[in-house]
Design a protein around this motif. Structure first.
Motif, mmCIF file in Angstrom:
data_model
loop_
_atom_site.group_PDB
_atom_site.id
_atom_site.type_symbol
_atom_site.label_atom_id
_atom_site.label_comp_id
_atom_site.label_asym_id
_atom_site.label_seq_id
_atom_site.Cartn_x
_atom_site.Cartn_y
_atom_site.Cartn_z
ATOM 1 N N GLU A 18 0.853 -1.132 0.047
ATOM 2 C CA GLU A 18 -0.057 0.037 0.046
ATOM 3 C C GLU A 18 0.942 1.312 -0.044
ATOM 4 O OE1 GLU A 18 -2.494 -0.338 3.231
ATOM 5 O OE2 GLU A 18 -3.694 -1.768 2.398
ATOM 6 N N PRO A 19 0.382 2.436 -0.678
ATOM 7 C CA PRO A 19 1.334 3.442 -0.823
ATOM 8 C C PRO A 19 1.212 4.105 0.778
ATOM 9 C CG PRO A 19 -0.435 3.646 -2.414
ATOM 10 C CD PRO A 19 -0.798 2.427 -1.636
ATOM 11 N N ALA A 20 2.405 4.741 1.042
ATOM 12 C CA ALA A 20 2.705 5.473 2.377
ATOM 13 C C ALA A 20 2.180 6.852 2.370
ATOM 14 C CB ALA A 20 4.358 5.294 2.627
ATOM 15 N N ASP A 21 1.903 7.388 1.312
ATOM 16 C CA ASP A 21 1.416 8.845 1.259
ATOM 17 C C ASP A 21 0.207 8.715 0.508
ATOM 18 O OD1 ASP A 21 2.276 9.076 -1.567
ATOM 19 O OD2 ASP A 21 4.032 9.605 -0.629
ATOM 20 N N ASP A 22 -0.483 9.870 0.399
ATOM 21 C CA ASP A 22 -1.665 10.216 -0.362
ATOM 22 C C ASP A 22 -1.486 11.185 -1.740
ATOM 23 O OD1 ASP A 22 -1.245 12.724 0.725
ATOM 24 O OD2 ASP A 22 -3.279 12.861 1.453
#
Length: 76
Positions: free
Chosen positions: A23-27
């Motif tokens: 999952e990505p760590a940021d948006d």
């Protein structure tokens, strides 16, 4: 109408991450590969809020994502 003098430099290569294993760590904005229930593959730009993908189409079938690091050069 005056035109903006802006260049967008696309990345020369992308590192893809399998979802949901990674999952990505940021948006920040990502490029995603999707697959519909009918089996059609596509791509989209989207961001991940830690639970859901948000983009301009159906985000229920995200298979992989890559950082979309665009360099914007304003030559004005």
């Amino acid at each position: 109408m005056d035109k903006a003098n802006i260049k967008i430099v696309l990345p020369t290569s992308l590192e893809w991450f399998k979802y949901p294993d990674n999952e990505p760590a940021d948006d920040t904005l990502k490029l995603v590969i999707t697959k519909t229930k009918a089996g059609t593959y596509g791509w989209n730009r989207a961001w991940y809020d830690g639970k859901y993908w948000h983009g301009s189409g159906s985000m229920s079938g995200v298979l992989a994502w890559a950082d979309l690091n665009l360099e914007v050069i304003d030559e004005a």
